[in-house]
Scaffold this motif. Structure first.
Motif, PDB file in Angstrom:
ATOM      1  N   ASP A   1     -14.152  12.256  -7.111  1.00 47.58           N
ATOM      2  CA  ASP A   1     -14.250  11.152  -6.157  1.00 47.58           C
ATOM      3  C   ASP A   1     -13.173  10.100  -6.408  1.00 47.58           C
ATOM      4  O   ASP A   1     -12.578   9.573  -5.467  1.00 47.58           O
ATOM      5  N   ARG A   2     -12.921   9.788  -7.674  1.00 48.39           N
ATOM      6  CA  ARG A   2     -11.869   8.809  -7.989  1.00 48.39           C
ATOM      7  C   ARG A   2     -10.505   9.316  -7.540  1.00 48.39           C
ATOM      8  O   ARG A   2      -9.694   8.556  -6.998  1.00 48.39           O
ATOM      9  N   LEU A   3     -10.243  10.607  -7.765  1.00 49.88           N
ATOM     10  CA  LEU A   3      -8.966  11.188  -7.354  1.00 49.88           C
ATOM     11  C   LEU A   3      -8.788  11.129  -5.836  1.00 49.88           C
ATOM     12  O   LEU A   3      -7.731  10.705  -5.341  1.00 49.88           O
ATOM     13  N   LEU A   4      -9.828  11.521  -5.104  1.00 51.38           N
ATOM     14  CA  LEU A   4      -9.746  11.463  -3.636  1.00 51.38           C
ATOM     15  C   LEU A   4      -9.599  10.028  -3.139  1.00 51.38           C
ATOM     16  O   LEU A   4      -8.815   9.750  -2.217  1.00 51.38           O
ATOM     17  N   TYR A   5     -10.337   9.096  -3.745  1.00 51.04           N
ATOM     18  CA  TYR A   5     -10.267   7.694  -3.337  1.00 51.04           C
ATOM     19  C   TYR A   5      -8.871   7.124  -3.580  1.00 51.04           C
ATOM     20  O   TYR A   5      -8.286   6.483  -2.707  1.00 51.04           O
ATOM     21  N   ARG A   6      -8.328   7.368  -4.765  1.00 49.79           N
ATOM     22  CA  ARG A   6      -7.014   6.822  -5.082  1.00 49.79           C
ATOM     23  C   ARG A   6      -5.916   7.459  -4.257  1.00 49.79           C
ATOM     24  O   ARG A   6      -4.962   6.787  -3.849  1.00 49.79           O
ATOM     25  N   THR A   7      -6.034   8.769  -3.976  1.00 44.98           N
ATOM     26  CA  THR A   7      -5.058   9.435  -3.110  1.00 44.98           C
ATOM     27  C   THR A   7      -5.102   8.846  -1.706  1.00 44.98           C
ATOM     28  O   THR A   7      -4.057   8.578  -1.100  1.00 44.98           O
ATOM     29  N   THR A   8      -6.303   8.629  -1.200  1.00 51.39           N
ATOM     30  CA  THR A   8      -6.447   8.044   0.140  1.00 51.39           C
ATOM     31  C   THR A   8      -5.864   6.640   0.190  1.00 51.39           C
ATOM     32  O   THR A   8      -5.149   6.285   1.136  1.00 51.39           O
TER      33      THR A   8
ATOM     34  N   ALA B   1      -3.528   5.387  -1.783  1.00 50.73           N
ATOM     35  CA  ALA B   1      -2.073   5.463  -1.922  1.00 50.73           C
ATOM     36  C   ALA B   1      -1.420   5.873  -0.604  1.00 50.73           C
ATOM     37  O   ALA B   1      -0.401   5.298  -0.197  1.00 50.73           O
ATOM     38  N   LEU B   2      -1.998   6.855   0.073  1.00 52.51           N
ATOM     39  CA  LEU B   2      -1.449   7.271   1.366  1.00 52.51           C
ATOM     40  C   LEU B   2      -1.570   6.159   2.403  1.00 52.51           C
ATOM     41  O   LEU B   2      -0.673   5.970   3.229  1.00 52.51           O
ATOM     42  N   THR B   3      -2.661   5.415   2.366  1.00 50.11           N
ATOM     43  CA  THR B   3      -2.847   4.312   3.315  1.00 50.11           C
ATOM     44  C   THR B   3      -1.823   3.210   3.080  1.00 50.11           C
ATOM     45  O   THR B   3      -1.174   2.728   4.016  1.00 50.11           O
ATOM     46  N   VAL B   4      -1.666   2.804   1.817  1.00 52.42           N
ATOM     47  CA  VAL B   4      -0.697   1.750   1.502  1.00 52.42           C
ATOM     48  C   VAL B   4       0.724   2.228   1.780  1.00 52.42           C
ATOM     49  O   VAL B   4       1.542   1.499   2.358  1.00 52.42           O
ATOM     50  N   GLY B   5       1.030   3.482   1.404  1.00 53.25           N
ATOM     51  CA  GLY B   5       2.353   4.033   1.685  1.00 53.25           C
ATOM     52  C   GLY B   5       2.644   4.100   3.171  1.00 53.25           C
ATOM     53  O   GLY B   5       3.753   3.784   3.617  1.00 53.25           O
ATOM     54  N   GLY B   6       1.665   4.503   3.961  1.00 51.95           N
ATOM     55  CA  GLY B   6       1.846   4.554   5.412  1.00 51.95           C
ATOM     56  C   GLY B   6       2.052   3.180   6.017  1.00 51.95           C
ATOM     57  O   GLY B   6       2.872   2.997   6.917  1.00 51.95           O
ATOM     58  N   ALA B   7       1.307   2.198   5.500  1.00 54.17           N
ATOM     59  CA  ALA B   7       1.476   0.830   6.005  1.00 54.17           C
ATOM     60  C   ALA B   7       2.866   0.299   5.666  1.00 54.17           C
ATOM     61  O   ALA B   7       3.531  -0.326   6.511  1.00 54.17           O
TER      62      ALA B   7
END
Length: 115
Positions: free
Chosen positions: A84-91, A93-99
């Motif tokens: 869960d931590r891995l999925l949360y942090r990946t999500t 990171a992708l959100t911040v990177g996309g922004a």
């Protein structure tokens, strides 16, 4: 004056009192027999299915309920551990990177190069 929906012109048209109180879409009475089945194959009850439902395995819902109701201070979306931590942090990171990518693209579009 009374108005009635015309099926021909698809508009409201003037009408007399008698035709307004007998709607065109309603028929008195109940159909004499039930309509025919339209399914391609007959449906089966669960009791008739037999061993086809064995693939479901054990019911894990009570175990998961106990896990999620433990008050250990962790948010519910991080209760199941490392995955869960891995999925949360990946999500995140992708959100911040996309922004950030959107902001860079907006900056480049707003300030074109002056060649």
């Amino acid at each position: 004056m009374y108005y009635k929906f015309s099926g021909f012109s698809q508009k409201l048209t003037g009408s007399g009192l008698a035709s307004v109180y007998s709607p065109q879409g309603l028929r008195p009475g109940v159909p004499a027999e039930a309509p025919a089945m339209v399914f391609a194959t007959p449906t089966k009850l669960v009791s008739e299915a037999g061993p086809a439902l064995e693939y479901l395995g054990a019911n894990r819902v009570p175990d998961l309920q106990r896990l999620f109701q433990i008050s250990d201070g962790a948010p519910v979306h991080l209760k199941r551990g490392v995955s869960d931590r891995l999925l949360y942090r990946t999500t995140m990171a992708l959100t911040v990177g996309g922004a950030l990518y959107c902001l860079v693209a907006l900056y480049i579009a707003a300030n074109p190069s002056k060649k």
